[in-house]
Design an enzyme around this catalytic site. Structure first.
Site: not given
Length: 532
Positions: A90, A93, A338-339
């Protein structure tokens, strides 16, 4: 001492061009795994301290990419394998969110509209009703209800036509490259559409919450409810209620290619209810179903069927509209929790903005363009999606450090910085995925950073102030380890930075893994209820 170059910007025909002195040559000359860290011989001892932490047996046989630099001038204080391409999970992102702030803008909103080409005859609308989405990942059932209420308030009680769901802002490719097939029903791997529904204010778009409570007596079926209430998913209850004190082994999973959610196993009398977040199959239909139910609840009957993927005619007039929160606010649930789905929506939205194509390829090209403009050598990285869920993503710790330094000069930096999780802040929308980490240390309420976790991959990149108040940039990407968790090593590095000064390093020993970190390799916020 190595230094990452300062950024320079100029304004181009579309508002701002991207010009930055390329600095990868500096990092390309950086040091490999077995070399000592590239700091001056008379340094404070920081290289030796970080090397000691990375020598932990939990990382044996693995690979570490680490870069630490002064935020103000870009001086590199430590680097290990700064140009090694690793799977960042992640941390992907970080470039996605930064590019979105630059390309879409902090005030960008996503609109959901109700439109028609029909004519009114009293309370009857003769013609089709269009529900058009532009990608809002925060649209709740209550937002669709508000749209329906506005249609009803206009005096319409019947629509003699169809309900047409327009998701054509994005393409119909629903899942990212190389996403794991066994994650299909997991909410963190939900399908991507320009028209969808989130079941909660974590904004887990494209999913429903299934709550399973034990029945009143052993042998009875459990009680199952769905949020938001919808018949778009079918619940197949195969579970039973066990006697008090019995086994609790419920599983809730959607069958492949359908919206049948199977509840199986047992739950004992008196046990707490179990909640599972489950992705839906075809989120466009999910949004249309929720909206149609809302119309009915407000006394508006649509006589025709629902059809998906129909473009709204240019001549259609708007009956109602809903706008999302601005991007600068949307970044908070996106980055703090952390979508994944937010990341992928933003990628497709950037593709539409830059190339008029709401596709992953167009959006990732837009992200690449932004990175290239700030001096990152995009020819030496691979970004396969916006979230980091794909195991095909390959970036370097040096590239993350360059990004973290570059964004400090952006006009939107303050809002972007605010979206990063804060170590040991107990508020989920402040601490996010770092809210249980580095507590009781100088890094608590000091270090901010983006976490990343997949099987065999862990990362943490962000900012921290040392004991003198000097701001540092750090990027830690760890791969190919077999230990249940290497996050204590990340924490030890960041806490070491927070405890130390420019002249003296205080080495922090990595603690053993916490119980929550032993439960899986995914981001802690992806395990519901969240363990972080």
């Amino acid at each position: 001492m190595r230094r990452l170059a300062d950024s320079k910007r100029s304004h181009g025909p579309r508002g701002r061009g991207w010009i930055w002195a390329v600095v990868l040559g500096m990092l390309a000359a950086g040091l490999g795994w077995s070399a000592p860290a590239g700091a001056d011989p008379g340094s404070s001892g920081l290289p030796e301290a970080i090397d000691t932490i990375l020598g932990d047996s939990r990382l044996e046989g693995g690979v570490a990419g680490v870069v630490i630099a002064e935020a103000a001038g870009g001086d590199v204080l430590y680097q290990r394998a700064p140009t090694s391409r690793l799977m960042p999970a992640s941390n992907t992102k970080l470039p996605t969110s930064a590019a979105a702030m630059e390309i879409l803008g902090p005030d960008h909103t996503f609109t959901t509209d109700v439109l028609t080409t029909g004519r009114r005859h009293g309370t009857v609308l003769s013609g089709d009703l269009y529900l058009r989405g532009t990608g809002d990942p925060t649209a709740l059932a209550e937002d669709y209800d508000a749209l329906a209420a506005r249609v009803a308030a206009s005096g319409v009680t019947r629509v003699d036509g169809r309900l047409l769901a327009d998701d054509t802002r994005f393409d119909s490719n629903r899942l990212g490259r190389s996403w794991a097939a066994d994650d299909e029903s997991a909410y963190y791997s939900a399908q991507i559409s320009a028209l969808s529904v989130a079941p909660d204010t974590d904004y887990d778009t494209g999913s429903v919450i299934v709550r399973v409570a034990p029945g009143p007596a052993a042998g009875t079926a459990p009680e199952v409810t769905v949020t938001p209430p919808t018949t778009y998913v079918d619940i197949d209850v195969r579970a039973t209620t066990a006697a008090a004190g019995g086994t609790n082994d419920l599983t809730v999973e959607r069958e492949h290619g359908s919206n049948t959610i199977v509840v199986s196993g047992t739950t004992p009398v008196g046990a707490s209810a179990t909640q599972e977040w489950v992705s839906v199959w075809e989120p466009t239909g999910y949004a249309a179903a929720v909206f149609r139910d809302a119309l009915t609840a407000h006394g508006v009957k649509v006589t025709g069927p629902t059809r998906l993927g129909r473009a709204t005619p240019a001549a259609a007039r708007r009956l109602a509209s809903h706008a999302s929160m601005p991007l600068k606010d949307l970044l908070v649930p996106f980055m703090k929790l952390s979508n994944n789905m937010h990341a992928e929506v933003l990628v497709k939205a950037m593709g539409r903005e830059v190339s008029d194509a709401g596709t992953w390829s167009a959006g990732l090209a837009a992200v690449s363009g932004y990175l290239k403009g700030i001096g990152v050598d995009t020819g030496t990285l691979r970004q396969a999606d916006g979230s980091g869920l794909s195991r095909m993503n390959n970036l370097t710790a040096g590239q993350f450090a360059e990004l973290l330094l570059a964004v400090r000069s952006e006009p939107w930096y303050a809002d972007w910085y605010t979206s990063l999780p804060v170590a040991c802040d107990p508020d989920r929308f402040e601490g996010g995925t770092l809210r249980t980490r580095m507590c009781g240390t100088p890094a608590a309420l000091n270090a901010v950073g983006k976490t990343g976790s997949l099987t065999g991959a862990s990362a943490l990149s962000g900012y921290v102030k040392d004991a003198d108040g000097r701001e540092l940039v750090y990027s830690i990407v760890l791969n190919n380890y077999l230990a249940p968790s290497v996050k204590p090593l990340e924490d030890a590095i960041v806490v070491t930075l927070a405890r130390s000064t420019a002249d003296e390093t205080v080495t922090v020993q990595a603690p053993s893994a916490r119980a929550a970190e032993r439960t899986g390799d995914l981001e802690c916020s992806w395990r519901k209820p969240a363990v972080c």
